[in-house]
Design a protein around this motif. Structure first.
Motif, PDB file in Angstrom:
ATOM      1  N   UNK A 247       0.861  -1.177   0.000  1.00 59.48           N
ATOM      2  CA  UNK A 247       0.000   0.000   0.000  1.00 59.48           C
ATOM      3  C   UNK A 247       0.900   1.230   0.000  1.00 59.48           C
ATOM      4  N   UNK A 248       0.957   1.991  -1.111  1.00 59.05           N
ATOM      5  CA  UNK A 248       1.909   3.107  -1.220  1.00 59.05           C
ATOM      6  C   UNK A 248       1.312   4.416  -0.703  1.00 59.05           C
ATOM      7  N   UNK A 249       1.586   4.727   0.555  1.00 52.84           N
ATOM      8  CA  UNK A 249       1.122   5.989   1.119  1.00 52.84           C
ATOM      9  C   UNK A 249       1.858   7.157   0.481  1.00 52.84           C
ATOM     10  N   UNK A 250       1.145   8.229   0.240  1.00 57.30           N
ATOM     11  CA  UNK A 250       1.740   9.388  -0.421  1.00 57.30           C
ATOM     12  C   UNK A 250       2.748  10.074   0.510  1.00 57.30           C
ATOM     13  N   UNK A 251       3.936  10.375  -0.023  1.00 55.82           N
ATOM     14  CA  UNK A 251       4.978  11.048   0.749  1.00 55.82           C
ATOM     15  C   UNK A 251       5.637  10.142   1.771  1.00 55.82           C
ATOM     16  N   UNK A 252       6.178  10.777   2.792  1.00 54.74           N
ATOM     17  CA  UNK A 252       6.916  10.031   3.823  1.00 54.74           C
ATOM     18  C   UNK A 252       6.143   9.913   5.127  1.00 54.74           C
ATOM     19  N   UNK A 253       4.860  10.298   5.142  1.00 55.29           N
ATOM     20  CA  UNK A 253       4.047  10.179   6.351  1.00 55.29           C
ATOM     21  C   UNK A 253       2.618   9.823   5.962  1.00 55.29           C
ATOM     22  N   UNK A 254       1.871   9.335   6.921  1.00 51.25           N
ATOM     23  CA  UNK A 254       0.485   8.939   6.668  1.00 51.25           C
ATOM     24  C   UNK A 254      -0.021   8.051   7.783  1.00 51.25           C
ATOM     25  N   UNK A 282      14.582   0.534  -1.760  1.00 53.43           N
ATOM     26  CA  UNK A 282      14.642   0.229  -0.319  1.00 53.43           C
ATOM     27  C   UNK A 282      14.344   1.438   0.554  1.00 53.43           C
ATOM     28  N   UNK A 283      14.649   2.636   0.058  1.00 51.95           N
ATOM     29  CA  UNK A 283      14.438   3.823   0.886  1.00 51.95           C
ATOM     30  C   UNK A 283      12.963   4.180   1.061  1.00 51.95           C
ATOM     31  N   UNK A 284      12.059   3.449   0.386  1.00 50.32           N
ATOM     32  CA  UNK A 284      10.622   3.697   0.577  1.00 50.32           C
ATOM     33  C   UNK A 284      10.053   2.914   1.757  1.00 50.32           C
ATOM     34  N   UNK A 285      10.887   2.176   2.469  1.00 49.16           N
ATOM     35  CA  UNK A 285      10.419   1.398   3.624  1.00 49.16           C
ATOM     36  C   UNK A 285      10.069   2.320   4.784  1.00 49.16           C
ATOM     37  N   UNK A 349       5.697   5.900   0.495  1.00 51.36           N
ATOM     38  CA  UNK A 349       6.185   4.926   1.466  1.00 51.36           C
ATOM     39  C   UNK A 349       5.392   3.641   1.293  1.00 51.36           C
ATOM     40  N   UNK A 350       6.087   2.537   1.078  1.00 44.10           N
ATOM     41  CA  UNK A 350       5.438   1.237   0.864  1.00 44.10           C
ATOM     42  C   UNK A 350       5.227   0.522   2.196  1.00 44.10           C
ATOM     43  N   UNK A 351       3.967   0.188   2.488  1.00 42.41           N
ATOM     44  CA  UNK A 351       3.635  -0.612   3.669  1.00 42.41           C
ATOM     45  C   UNK A 351       3.206  -1.985   3.174  1.00 42.41           C
ATOM     46  N   UNK A 352       4.009  -3.012   3.468  1.00 42.78           N
ATOM     47  CA  UNK A 352       3.737  -4.347   2.936  1.00 42.78           C
ATOM     48  C   UNK A 352       2.779  -5.134   3.821  1.00 42.78           C
ATOM     49  N   UNK A 353       3.146  -5.307   5.101  1.00 37.82           N
ATOM     50  CA  UNK A 353       2.250  -6.076   5.946  1.00 37.82           C
ATOM     51  C   UNK A 353       2.371  -5.655   7.395  1.00 37.82           C
ATOM     52  N   UNK A 354       1.223  -5.652   8.083  1.00 40.44           N
ATOM     53  CA  UNK A 354       1.154  -5.303   9.500  1.00 40.44           C
ATOM     54  C   UNK A 354       0.425  -6.433  10.236  1.00 40.44           C
ATOM     55  N   UNK A 355       1.005  -6.891  11.341  1.00 39.43           N
ATOM     56  CA  UNK A 355       0.382  -7.899  12.195  1.00 39.43           C
ATOM     57  C   UNK A 355       0.189  -7.299  13.581  1.00 39.43           C
ATOM     58  N   UNK A 356      -0.880  -7.637  14.247  1.00 40.13           N
ATOM     59  CA  UNK A 356      -1.157  -7.193  15.613  1.00 40.13           C
ATOM     60  C   UNK A 356      -1.302  -8.428  16.506  1.00 40.13           C
ATOM     61  N   UNK A 357      -0.542  -8.433  17.607  1.00 39.76           N
ATOM     62  CA  UNK A 357      -0.547  -9.569  18.537  1.00 39.76           C
ATOM     63  C   UNK A 357      -1.076  -9.112  19.896  1.00 39.76           C
TER      64      UNK A 357
END
Length: 360
Positions: A247-254, A282-285, A349-357
């Motif tokens: 999910x490519x969020x616009x810019x460096x924040x979101x 890689x810098x889009x992480x 900024x690319x967000x690949x996967x989020x897990x919540x425990x």
């Protein structure tokens, strides 16, 4: 009477002869050089030599005093007894001072010799030899033990078959071995996110329409947001995410708001990015981010948000990184992933996967 005078004269001559008689010396010169007058030159030279002799003797005395003083200083340094306040005597006291220092040095040398004799006794040498033999035996025993351990490892795995299988199962269990309460297949949903980069594929007829336009038709959540952020994409051999499947969020924040499958007491979040070796950018992480939670309504008020911590994703670390929350007792059923910065990419900024425990 003439005989008496002669004898008296003879006595005077003998007496004057003992006192370096001048007439006797002149007579000797006349006999040695008849017809010549005595030369005054030797007398002037002798007088000059006598006149310079006290100065030479005084210079020698001063030189000897200086040499003695230097010797005293050296002896004092060797003995460790001389300090900055000690004054070296001069004149006649130098010899006595030097003599005392030499005696002290001799005493120290005798004491040192006695100590060396004590150390070099036959008994001490025998004790040293026994100690060396003991150390040698200890080393031989240690080497034998290490050799036995190494030999026991030959041809055998470091882990038992059961241990290896358990490790494989843990890695296969979603790479964390923990329950993911945000998993899309389990009921988790992305309910809101910040604006995306201008060109985002949406699938179907709207695949090539810029996101600001196609969101008029598709709503406020991208149709692929759940599969991108809350599901494994099954990358290379199922071990990593697929490059670009994010999910490519616009810019460096979101931000991304997630509804969990059920209410839990959260204790950790896992953020996954693709390995740096296969990343296009890689810098889009993600880098710095905050995590909040709340209970109830889909859109919370500011006072309902519960801070769960601030964290930093290490781009040079493992692609799957888990961050623990501070201990909490409050249950939540919504999570906000608030991105503050990435690793340098200015466009998205690319967000690949989020897990919540957590725990129920």
């Amino acid at each position: 009477m003439a005989r008496g005078r002669s004898s008296t004269r003879k006595g005077e001559v003998e007496k004057d002869g003992d006192g370096n008689d001048k007439e006797e010396r002149e007579k000797s010169r006349k006999e040695a050089s008849p017809g010549r007058s005595p030369s005054p030159t030797p007398r002037r030279i002798k007088t000059k030599t006598k006149r310079n002799l006290p100065f030479v003797q005084e210079s020698r005395t001063i030189l000897v005093s200086v040499v003695f003083s230097l010797c005293v200083v050296l002896v004092g340094m060797l003995l460790g007894k001389m300090n900055s306040s000690e004054v070296v005597p001069s004149g006649g006291d130098v010899e006595r001072y030097l003599f005392e220092k030499v005696q002290t040095l001799e005493t120290k040398l005798v004491e040192l010799g006695e100590q060396m004799k004590g150390m070099a006794t036959k008994q001490s040498m025998e004790e040293m030899r026994k100690e060396l033999d003991k150390n040698k035996e200890r080393m031989e025993l240690h080497e034998a033990k290490v050799k036995r351990v190494i030999d026991s490892w030959k041809g055998k795995p470091m882990l038992t078959k059961e241990q290896m299988q358990n490790e494989i199962n843990r890695i296969s269990a979603d790479k964390t071995g923990r329950i993911d309460y945000a998993l899309y297949a389990g009921g988790g949903r992305v309910i809101r996110h910040s604006s995306l980069t201008l060109q985002v594929p949406t699938g179907g007829l709207l695949s090539y329409m810029p996101w600001p336009l196609n969101r008029l038709f598709m709503g406020r959540v991208h149709p692929s947001a759940n599969s991108w952020v809350l599901m494994p994409s099954g990358g290379i051999n199922g071990l990593s995410e697929v490059p670009g499947n994010c999910l490519p969020l616009n810019g460096s924040s979101g931000f991304i708001d997630i509804r969990l499958r059920e209410a839990i007491v959260p204790d950790a979040i896992t953020v996954e990015h693709i390995p740096v070796e296969i990343a296009y950018n890689p810098d889009s992480a993600p880098k710095d981010f905050l995590v909040y939670g709340w209970q109830g309504r889909a859109k919370p008020d500011a006072g309902e948000l519960v801070s769960l911590g601030s964290f930093t994703y290490d781009l040079q670390g493992h692609p799957v990184q888990t961050f623990s929350f501070e201990p909490a007792t409050q249950t939540v059923d919504h999570i906000r992933f608030l991105l503050q910065s990435n690793h340098g990419h200015s466009m998205y900024t690319c967000v690949y996967r989020i897990r919540i425990h957590g725990v129920k």
